[in-house]
Design an enzyme around this catalytic site. Structure first.
Site, short mmCIF file in Angstrom:
data_model
loop_
_atom_site.label_atom_id
_atom_site.label_comp_id
_atom_site.label_asym_id
_atom_site.label_seq_id
_atom_site.Cartn_x
_atom_site.Cartn_y
_atom_site.Cartn_z
N HIS A 9 32.63 35.61 32.49
CA HIS A 9 31.70 35.08 33.48
C HIS A 9 32.18 33.75 34.02
O HIS A 9 33.18 33.20 33.55
CB HIS A 9 30.32 34.97 32.85
CG HIS A 9 29.87 36.25 32.22
ND1 HIS A 9 29.16 37.21 32.88
CD2 HIS A 9 30.09 36.76 30.96
CE1 HIS A 9 28.92 38.24 32.09
NE2 HIS A 9 29.47 37.99 30.91
N ARG A 23 36.70 35.44 35.96
CA ARG A 23 35.32 35.81 36.26
C ARG A 23 35.30 37.21 36.88
O ARG A 23 36.25 37.64 37.54
CB ARG A 23 34.69 34.81 37.24
CG ARG A 23 33.19 35.04 37.43
CD ARG A 23 32.61 34.28 38.61
NE ARG A 23 31.19 34.59 38.75
CZ ARG A 23 30.44 34.24 39.78
NH1 ARG A 23 30.98 33.55 40.78
NH2 ARG A 23 29.15 34.56 39.83
N HIS A 24 34.18 37.89 36.69
CA HIS A 24 34.02 39.23 37.26
C HIS A 24 33.94 39.17 38.79
O HIS A 24 33.83 38.09 39.39
CB HIS A 24 32.76 39.88 36.70
CG HIS A 24 31.52 39.07 36.93
ND1 HIS A 24 30.90 38.97 38.15
CD2 HIS A 24 30.80 38.28 36.09
CE1 HIS A 24 29.85 38.19 38.07
NE2 HIS A 24 29.76 37.74 36.82
#
Length: 710
Positions: free
Chosen positions: A639, A455-456
C-alpha cells in the site's frame, strides 16, 4: 571422495541434517517441503535439494505427506555384473523383456519399508553403523560364495555359507536399528531368500533359449560388492518407468513437455489407440499426454534415490563410503552418437530427432545428473566399474531400436475426444530455449540485495465510490457498469459485501501495473521473490507486473497479511480477504505452501501508528532473513504507506508519527515504487533512485452524455 570405515568422522546426523534444513528454510522453502526435498535427493546437498524443489515447482503432490519407501540391497560390480547385463541383452534381443530387468542386479536384504522424511539421513547412518559393527566382528567371506539355480520358472544365484549367516546378521542388526524410526521394517528370515535374480516368469519355450544364454553368467566370476540404501516415491508403485529419447515441445495444452533423457512414469496398459498415454514426469511431478514414440522402457530403479553406498573391501570388513555429490554433468549426447535427423507426424504433433539441445535449465540438469540411471552410466564411463551400462540398450536407449511405432496416417488434427483432455501447462513456453547463461533457478544470486516496495494500482472504490451498488443486483449478480471496471469479478464468500472493504483494481489499474512490469523488464531489473498484501488490489497488481515480465507462471505470490495497511483506518474490523484457495480458483498463481510471518488473526485494529511501523519492519526483516541465502531482489506489493513503513527502519530512521505519515501518503501515486539497496560496508540499506519513473497520466472524470441535451 572415498573414506575408509576406520577413519569415518562424520558430523552427527542431527547437526548435519538440521543445518541443511535450516538453510533451505532461510532460502524461503517451507519446513515440510525442505524435508521432502532432502529425502528425495538423498540428503546430498542443499543445492541439489533446492534444485529439486525448483524442478517440482508445479507438482500437484508436492505438499502431499507420503513416506518414501526404502530398500537395502547388496549389489555386484565388476565382471559378474558385466556378465549379468550381457545375459539380459541376449534375453532382450532373442526372447523378449523379462521382469527381472525392471531392477538392477541385486541381493535384497530388506524389502520396501516406509520411513518419514525427517529420518532419511538417520537411516543412512544406521546402515553404516550396522555394517561396521557386524563386519568388524565377522568379516564377509569374499569372493562371495554363490550357487547358480536354474528351473523352468526361475533362474538366479543363491548366497551360501559361510557368507549367508554374515549377511543375515548384518540385516538383523540394521532392522534392529531401523525399527526405532520405522516399526514396519522387515527382512527375509531364511538363507534361501538371499539370492540374485537373473530371470523368472518365462514360458517353456523361452526357457530352452534362456538355459543356453545363462551359461555365460558364472557364479564364480570376480565381483566387488556394494551395500546400497535406496528409496523411491510411493506414488509410482506399480507403474512403468520410461525415458524420453528426444525433446518434445507440446503443441496442445494437455501434452507433457519433455527434455531428452527425462524419466516418465506411465501405466503401460493405458495407451490409447492413437499411441498417446498419460504420464507423470519424474523430474517435475507434473502429468500430461505423451506419445509412446518418444519413450523407451528402462529399469524402474533408474529413478530411485541412492542415499548411501558402502563398498566392502577385499578383506571383508573395511568399507568405502561413496560420495556422489560431485557427479559430473554428462548426458546422453555425450554417450552415444546423435541419430540422423528425421521427423514423424502424429496427429498434428511433429517430433524432431535432432541432437539434444544445450539450452536447458541448470536445476533440471542437476537433478537428472544425480539420478540412479545417470550415476551408474557415469561410473562406467569414468572407469569406476564395468562397461555394461554403455553397452546395454536398457540404459542408453538409442532411438529407433525399441520404440513402439505410431501410424502416420489419418487426420492431422487431434480427435475431439483428445482435444477435450485438459491439463495445466507445467513448464514455461521458453523452456526449451533456456540457456546455461540464464540460470533463473540457481541460487544464490550474487551482488547487493534490493528491496522494492510498490503501491497497488488504481482501485475501484476510490474511482467509482460505492461501485458495488451499481454493479451488483439484488441477487448478487455482477454487471460491468463502466469500461474501466472489471468485466467480471472472482467468486468469493460473502459476495458482494466482501468487495466493499476489499475491492479489485480497475482496468486502468491493471494497465498501470503492467507498465511497471514492462519498466522492470526494460531496465533489466530482475525480481527473484514476490510477497504480497492479502488485499485483492495488491494481488491483481503483483500478477499484472509478473505477467508483463513473463514471470507469472514461474513465480507464485506469497500472501503476507502482515503487509496490509494501517488497521486504524478500518475501525469496523479487519477486512475479509479472499482465501488462498479462492485466489487459486480465480487463476491467480499463489504459493499455497508459504507460511506468513503474521496471520490475519494476529492483525488488530487497535494498533497505533508506531505499532504499524513496527509490524511492517518485523515482516520486512523476516522476509529478508528468509531470502538471505538465495540473495537477489525482493518485491513487496502493498500500500501507499508501505513504501515508508517497510523501508524506514532499514535505513536507520525512526518511525514517523501519524500526521507525518498521512501527509506523505497523499503524495504517493498508484504503482509508485521505493527501492532500498543493501550497503554491506555500512551494515544498513540506502534508499536509491528507482530504475524508472512510475506511470503518470491525467485524470479522466465520469462522462455524462446528457449534457448535450441542454
Amino acid at each position: 571422495m572415498s573414506l575408509r570405515s576406520t577413519d569415518l568422522n562424520m558430523q552427527p546426523y542431527p547437526v548435519q541434517y538440521n543445518q541443511s534444513l535450516e538453510l533451505l528454510q532461510q532460502m524461503g522453502f517451507p519446513y515440510k517441503r525442505a524435508q521432502k526435498a532432502l529425502a528425495a535427493t538423498g540428503n546430498r546437498s542443499v543445492q541439489l535439494a533446492s534444485d529439486w524443489l525448483a524442478a517440482h515447482y508445479n507438482d500437484p503432490e508436492l505438499d502431499e505427506i507420503q513416506a518414501r519407501e526404502y530398500v537395502l540391497y547388496l549389489r555386484p560390480a565388476g565382471p559378474l555384473n558385466t556378465q549379468i547385463y550381457e545375459f539380459w541383452e541376449q534375453m532382450l534381443e532373442n526372447v523378449g523383456r523379462n521382469a527381472a530387468q525392471n531392477l538392477m542386479p541385486h541381493i535384497t536384504l530388506c524389502s520396501h519399508f516406509k520411513v518419514s522424511d525427517e529420518h532419511s539421513a538417520e537411516l543412512s547412518e544406521m546402515m553404516t553403523s550396522a555394517a561396521k559393527s557386524v563386519l568388524s566382528a565377522t568379516p564377509l567371506p569374499l569372493p562371495l560364495p554363490l550357487e547358480k539355480y536354474i528351473s523352468p520358472n526361475y533362474m538366479g544365484l543363491f548366497v551360501t555359507s559361510p557368507a549367508a549367516p554374515v549377511l543375515h546378521s548384518l540385516k538383523r542388526h540394521f532392522i534392529q536399528l531401523a525399527t526405532s524410526v520405522c516399526p514396519g521394517v522387515s527382512g527375509s528370515t531364511t538363507e534361501e531368500d538371499l539370492h540374485l535374480t537373473l530371470a523368472y516368469g518365462y514360458t517353456t519355450q523361452q526357457f530352452l533359449k534362456l538355459e543356453q544364454y545363462v551359461k555365460t553368467v558364472q557364479a564364480s566370476a570376480p565381483a566387488s560388492w556394494e551395500l546400497c540404501l535406496y528409496s523411491r516415491e510411493p506414488r509410482f508403485n506399480g507403474l512403468d518407468l520410461y525415458k524420453s529419447v528426444r525433446r518434445h515441445r507440446p503443441s496442445h495444452s494437455d501434452e507433457l513437455a519433455l527434455m531428452a533423457d527425462e524419466y516418465v512414469v506411465i501405466n503401460g496398459n493405458d495407451a490409447s489407440s492413437d499411441g498417446w498415454v498419460r504420464g507423470v514426469s519424474w523430474l517435475t511431478g507434473c502429468s500430461g499426454l505423451v506419445a509412446l514414440v518418444c519413450l523407451v522402457r528402462v529399469p524402474d530403479s533408474d529413478a530411485w534415490t541412492l542415499h548411501r553406498s558402502l563398498t566392502i573391501g577385499a578383506d571383508g570388513f573395511s568399507l568405502d563410503v561413496s560420495d556422489d555429490d560431485c557427479a559430473p554433468q554428462v548426458f546422453a549426447e555425450e554417450l552415444v552418437p546423435s541419430p540422423p535427423p528425421r521427423s514423424s507426424s502424429c496427429h498434428g504433433t511433429t517430433f524432431e530427432c535432432d541432437p539434444l539441445p544445450s539450452g536447458l535449465s541448470l536445476s533440471l540438469l542437476n537433478i537428472l545428473g544425480h539420478s540412479e540411471g545417470s550415476r551408474r552410466s557415469m561410473a562406467s564411463l569414468l572407469g569406476a566399474g564395468s562397461s555394461e551400462c554403455v553397452k546395454n540398450p536398457l540404459y542408453n536407449c538409442p532411438p529407433y531400436r525399441t520404440h513402439r511405432s505410431i501410424s502416420e496416417e489419418g487426420s492431422s488434427e487431434k480427435s475431439p475426444e483428445t482435444t477435450r483432455r485438459s491439463h495445466r501447462t507445467i513448464l514455461p513456453s521458453n523452456f526449451g530455449s533456456l540457456t546455461r547463461s540464464t540460470p533463473s533457478l540457481v541460487f544464490p544470486i550474487p551482488g547487493p540485495r534490493r528491496l522494492i516496495v510498490m503501491r497497488h494500482g488504481e482501485r475501484a472504490d476510490f474511482t467509482f465510490g460505492d461501485w458495488c451498488k451499481v454493479c451488483f443486483d439484488k441477487e448478487g449478480r455482477y454487471k460491468q457498469a463502466d469500461l474501466n471496471l472489471q468485466p467480471s469479478v472472482p467468486s468469493r464468500a460473502d459476495m458482494p459485501q466482501a468487495f466493499i472493504k476489499d475491492c479489485p483494481l480497475t482496468r486502468i489499474g491493471e494497465m498501470q501495473a503492467q507498465l511497471v512490469g514492462e519498466g522492470f523488464a526494460a531496465t533489466h531489473t530482475p525480481i527473484h521473490h514476490v510477497y504480497c498484501s492479502p488485499s485483492l488490489r495488491c494481488v491483481m497488481t503483483a500478477t499484472s507486473v509478473l505477467r508483463a515480465m513473463k514471470l507469472m507462471d514461474r513465480m507464485p505470490l506469497k500472501i503476507e497479511p502482515g503487509l496490509f495497511e494501517w488497521l486504524a483506518w478500518y475501525p469496523e474490523g479487519v477486512p475479509r480477504f479472499m482465501t488462498n484457495e479462492e485466489l487459486t480458483s480465480a487463476a491467480f498463481n499463489i504459493d499455497l505452501s508459504y507460511r506468513p510471518v503474521l496471520s490475519t488473526s494476529k492483525l488488530s485494529t487497535d494498533e497505533t501508528c508506531e505499532q504499524y511501523y513496527a509490524r511492517s519492519s518485523q515482516v520486512t526483516n523476516s522476509i529478508l532473513a528468509a531470502t538471505k541465502f538465495q540473495g537477489g531482489s525482493v518485491l513487496l506489493v502493498a500500500h501507499a504507506a508501505s513504501l515508508d513503513t517497510c523501508t524506514r527502519q532499514l535505513v536507520g530512521a525512526h518511525p514517523r508519527n501519524s500526521s507525518g505519515m498521512t501527509s506523505l501518503v497523499q503524495k504517493v501515486p498508484y504503482c509508485a515504487v521505493a527501492v532500498a539497496e543493501e550497503s554491506p560496508a555500512e551494515g544498513l540499506c540506502n534508499l536509491v533512485e528507482p530504475p524508472f519513473r512510475s506511470p503518470t497520466h491525467a485524470s479522466n472524470p465520469s462522462y455524462d452524455w446528457t449534457i448535450w441535451r441542454q
